[in-house]
Design a protein around this motif. Sequence first.
Motif, PDB file in Angstrom:
ATOM      1  N   MET A 116     -17.436  10.390  -5.913  1.00  0.00           N
ATOM      2  CA  MET A 116     -16.849  11.314  -5.582  1.00  0.00           C
ATOM      3  C   MET A 116     -16.601  12.584  -6.576  1.00  0.00           C
ATOM      4  O   MET A 116     -16.402  12.126  -7.559  1.00  0.00           O
ATOM      5  N   LEU A 157     -12.213   6.657 -12.489  1.00  0.00           N
ATOM      6  CA  LEU A 157     -12.594   7.586 -11.482  1.00  0.00           C
ATOM      7  C   LEU A 157     -13.668   7.069 -10.524  1.00  0.00           C
ATOM      8  O   LEU A 157     -14.612   6.238 -10.949  1.00  0.00           O
ATOM      9  N   PHE A 158     -13.357   7.293  -9.270  1.00  0.00           N
ATOM     10  CA  PHE A 158     -14.839   7.035  -8.236  1.00  0.00           C
ATOM     11  C   PHE A 158     -15.960   7.775  -8.567  1.00  0.00           C
ATOM     12  O   PHE A 158     -15.985   9.074  -8.403  1.00  0.00           O
ATOM     13  N   LEU A 218     -20.665   2.482  -3.137  1.00  0.00           N
ATOM     14  CA  LEU A 218     -21.135   2.082  -4.736  1.00  0.00           C
ATOM     15  C   LEU A 218     -22.149   1.142  -4.789  1.00  0.00           C
ATOM     16  O   LEU A 218     -23.125   1.352  -5.385  1.00  0.00           O
ATOM     17  N   ARG A 222       2.422   1.637  -3.544  1.00  0.00           N
ATOM     18  CA  ARG A 222       1.437   2.254  -4.592  1.00  0.00           C
ATOM     19  C   ARG A 222       1.141   3.767  -4.426  1.00  0.00           C
ATOM     20  O   ARG A 222       0.816   4.332  -5.376  1.00  0.00           O
ATOM     21  N   ARG A 223       1.353   4.092  -3.073  1.00  0.00           N
ATOM     22  CA  ARG A 223       1.077   5.416  -2.885  1.00  0.00           C
ATOM     23  C   ARG A 223       1.964   6.454  -3.413  1.00  0.00           C
ATOM     24  O   ARG A 223       1.804   7.494  -3.704  1.00  0.00           O
ATOM     25  N   ARG A 262     -10.217  -0.180   3.397  1.00  0.00           N
ATOM     26  CA  ARG A 262     -10.472   1.262   3.055  1.00  0.00           C
ATOM     27  C   ARG A 262     -11.062   1.285   1.768  1.00  0.00           C
ATOM     28  O   ARG A 262     -12.032   1.928   1.486  1.00  0.00           O
ATOM     29  N   LEU A 296     -12.785  -0.336 -10.817  1.00  0.00           N
ATOM     30  CA  LEU A 296     -12.724   0.800  -9.762  1.00  0.00           C
ATOM     31  C   LEU A 296     -12.091   0.292  -8.501  1.00  0.00           C
ATOM     32  O   LEU A 296     -11.183   1.002  -7.799  1.00  0.00           O
ATOM     33  N   ILE A 350       3.547   5.518  -6.412  1.00  0.00           N
ATOM     34  CA  ILE A 350       3.522   5.192  -8.000  1.00  0.00           C
ATOM     35  C   ILE A 350       2.270   5.487  -8.616  1.00  0.00           C
ATOM     36  O   ILE A 350       1.102   4.917  -8.110  1.00  0.00           O
ATOM     37  N   ARG A 374      -7.221  -0.134  -5.420  1.00  0.00           N
ATOM     38  CA  ARG A 374      -5.854  -0.676  -4.713  1.00  0.00           C
ATOM     39  C   ARG A 374      -4.695  -0.081  -5.462  1.00  0.00           C
ATOM     40  O   ARG A 374      -3.859  -0.079  -4.436  1.00  0.00           O
ATOM     41  N   GLY A 375      -4.833   0.165  -6.677  1.00  0.00           N
ATOM     42  CA  GLY A 375      -3.576   0.831  -7.379  1.00  0.00           C
ATOM     43  C   GLY A 375      -3.158   2.066  -6.782  1.00  0.00           C
ATOM     44  O   GLY A 375      -2.040   2.068  -7.193  1.00  0.00           O
ATOM     45  N   ILE A 376      -3.870   2.989  -6.080  1.00  0.00           N
ATOM     46  CA  ILE A 376      -3.538   3.917  -5.871  1.00  0.00           C
ATOM     47  C   ILE A 376      -3.257   3.774  -4.264  1.00  0.00           C
ATOM     48  O   ILE A 376      -2.826   4.886  -3.718  1.00  0.00           O
ATOM     49  N   GLY A 377      -3.137   2.612  -3.905  1.00  0.00           N
ATOM     50  CA  GLY A 377      -2.545   2.589  -2.319  1.00  0.00           C
ATOM     51  C   GLY A 377      -3.451   2.522  -1.309  1.00  0.00           C
ATOM     52  O   GLY A 377      -3.278   2.638  -0.129  1.00  0.00           O
ATOM     53  N   MET A 378      -4.835   2.269  -1.617  1.00  0.00           N
ATOM     54  CA  MET A 378      -5.903   1.996  -0.447  1.00  0.00           C
ATOM     55  C   MET A 378      -5.782   0.434   0.034  1.00  0.00           C
ATOM     56  O   MET A 378      -5.694  -0.383  -0.844  1.00  0.00           O
ATOM     57  N   GLN A 400      -7.494  11.683  -3.293  1.00  0.00           N
ATOM     58  CA  GLN A 400      -7.481  10.488  -2.758  1.00  0.00           C
ATOM     59  C   GLN A 400      -6.069  10.062  -2.003  1.00  0.00           C
ATOM     60  O   GLN A 400      -5.926   9.618  -0.908  1.00  0.00           O
ATOM     61  N   VAL A 401      -4.947  10.077  -2.990  1.00  0.00           N
ATOM     62  CA  VAL A 401      -3.587   9.684  -2.659  1.00  0.00           C
ATOM     63  C   VAL A 401      -3.052  10.433  -1.416  1.00  0.00           C
ATOM     64  O   VAL A 401      -2.600  10.104  -0.344  1.00  0.00           O
ATOM     65  N   LYS A 415      -4.786  12.268   0.791  1.00  0.00           N
ATOM     66  CA  LYS A 415      -5.483  11.883   2.025  1.00  0.00           C
ATOM     67  C   LYS A 415      -4.911  10.666   2.454  1.00  0.00           C
ATOM     68  O   LYS A 415      -4.562  10.610   3.709  1.00  0.00           O
ATOM     69  N   LEU A 416      -4.273   9.702   1.303  1.00  0.00           N
ATOM     70  CA  LEU A 416      -3.876   8.459   2.211  1.00  0.00           C
ATOM     71  C   LEU A 416      -2.689   8.856   3.006  1.00  0.00           C
ATOM     72  O   LEU A 416      -2.185   8.192   3.814  1.00  0.00           O
ATOM     73  N   TYR A 463      -0.977   5.680 -10.936  1.00  0.00           N
ATOM     74  CA  TYR A 463      -1.582   4.503 -11.480  1.00  0.00           C
ATOM     75  C   TYR A 463      -2.684   5.121 -12.292  1.00  0.00           C
ATOM     76  O   TYR A 463      -3.676   5.677 -11.919  1.00  0.00           O
ATOM     77  N   ARG A 479      -4.641  12.499 -11.052  1.00  0.00           N
ATOM     78  CA  ARG A 479      -4.981  11.839  -9.688  1.00  0.00           C
ATOM     79  C   ARG A 479      -3.781  10.904  -9.311  1.00  0.00           C
ATOM     80  O   ARG A 479      -3.291  10.910  -8.404  1.00  0.00           O
ATOM     81  N   ASN A 513       0.943  -1.163   0.019  1.00  0.00           N
ATOM     82  CA  ASN A 513      -0.006  -0.085  -0.074  1.00  0.00           C
ATOM     83  C   ASN A 513       0.970   1.305   0.069  1.00  0.00           C
ATOM     84  O   ASN A 513       0.438   2.285  -0.685  1.00  0.00           O
TER      85      ASN A 513
END
Lengths: 391, 215
Positions: A99, A95-96, B132, A83-84, B123, B110, A86, B115-119, A107-108, A110-111, A88, A157, A80
Amino acid sequence: MPEHGGVPIELRGVTKRFPGAGAPAVDRLDLLIPAGEIVVLLGPSGCGKTTTMRMVNRLEEPTSGDILIDGQNSRDINPNQLRRHIGYVIQQAGLFPHMTVARNVAQVPKLLGWDSRRIAGRVDELLDLVGMDPGLFRDRYPRALSGGQQQRVGVARALAADPPVLLMDEPFGALDPITRERLQDELLRLQEELAKTIVFVTHDVDEALKIGDRIAMMQRGSRIVQYAAPAEILTDPADDYVEQYLGGESSMKLLRLTKVGDIRLDRVPHAAEDADTERLLAEIEAGGDQYALIVDEARHPLRWVTVDDLAGRTGPVGDLGDPVGDTILGRMTLQDALESLLNADTDVVPVVGRRRVYSGVISLSTVQQAIQDIKARERERRRRRHDGPRG
Amino acid sequence: MSLWEYVSSRKDLILFEAAQHASMVAQCVLVAAVLGVLVGVLSYRRAHVSALALGMAGVLFTIPSLAMLGLLIPPLGLGVAPSVTAITLYALLPIIRNTVVGLRGVDAQLVDAARGIGMSGRRSLLRVELPLAWPVILTGIRVATQLAMGIGAVAAYVSGPGLGEQIFSGLARLGGANALNSTLTGTIGIILLALLFDACFVLLGRLTIPGGIRA
């Protein structure tokens, strides 16, 4: 906030076997991705290019082998956390939908626990960077955006925490051709500023040739058939597979890769309007030409004058000759130049550089010569590299 | 005595029974929602586990409510306990099913992006997947509520609380004085409560479904 450049990524003997599948998806792959370059993994679907990319941020775990990011083994980093740092980007942006644009981009950060003021500032900065007005788009939901806009937000993002590495999995695959071209151009523009290390997966040859600093041509099992700069792949494909995948027309593709300003242009005599007619005539005949170009004081091309126009006259050239119809810009691709040449009224067309200053002339034979030069140069370079270290 | 006179003469009792009915349904659905969403969340990633959970809830569902209540008398006796148990069990099925369907319906891309952005997995579940899936889950809870309203009426058979008492006592002395009035009062009362709850769910949907995915 200063943007940071990229770091190198090294894959060492990386293998990935999926349970139940016979042959490994990635088989003992070695690949060095230099810092700050765009490396395109190019190959047909199912060749393992996406799996290769997904192992870099550990969305897939390698069965064996190591991946070093800036010298650090990715196995030693919490996935985790890894990935924060790198970026992606995936097809259709991902996109979510629940949101807003701003929250998606946030998002990142925030993480990573940034405070909200810093996040808000960064979000606006990034939206600006990808060419979207923060005031207009910040509070919109993804479904209110076009595909191209969504993918811009996707890129924003990915860049939010200023990661040194960006993974892009067919990011422009679902877009219409015009939007795709535009986003490719913008990615290249961004990359000039940011100099990230970008791993870009695509099956589209033209996209690979346009985007990549280097292209890794892949076959089943992520076997790299050729790893080289676009021009070299075009001029000297490693084998039949590469040649077949490129789909022929390699000279046409070279035309698209090369800028007019980068080739050797032809020269003709040129002079200002107050130049002496007899001296200009002498200069033309001395060079064995038939004509000359008249330019104004800022060196903008004005008129063509021929030997016949000048013969028997004295004094300054003045407004003799025929106005220049077409000019070609130095930053055009050779392909665009060729198109203009075919449509031009004259065989020879002046080329202008920045601020439309005259920099030479181009004709069909100039283009032909340039392509031959490029091919010869690439062949030579390849031969030197193959012989050099051993010799 | 007209229906109106019947209702006004027993206003306090009817209001009390209606409040009991509403409270029983609300509490049962709340328990079923917590349990059902939990079971759904725990099982949706594993096909056979969620099949098992749904199968069990489905078998419970096919038992007629009267029989279920009767079966619950030996272990639980009469009154609130068997009523609440039966209603909660019935309410579970639509909630588990919609939770599983809702979570499975979330675009895999999604989840990959999350997961790819690090959640972390948790989370991603809390910030991406559950929000969703929420419209579908909420629909399940809404269906469960309507179901609980009806079964709550039958609960009077085991002396459960609520408006079912009006219906059953009316039916028991059909032809007698006020029998029809009593049955009608219970039925109409339950319909009105059901409509009221449904309106609450519409409001709840407005308040809790994120803007970007609201229909």
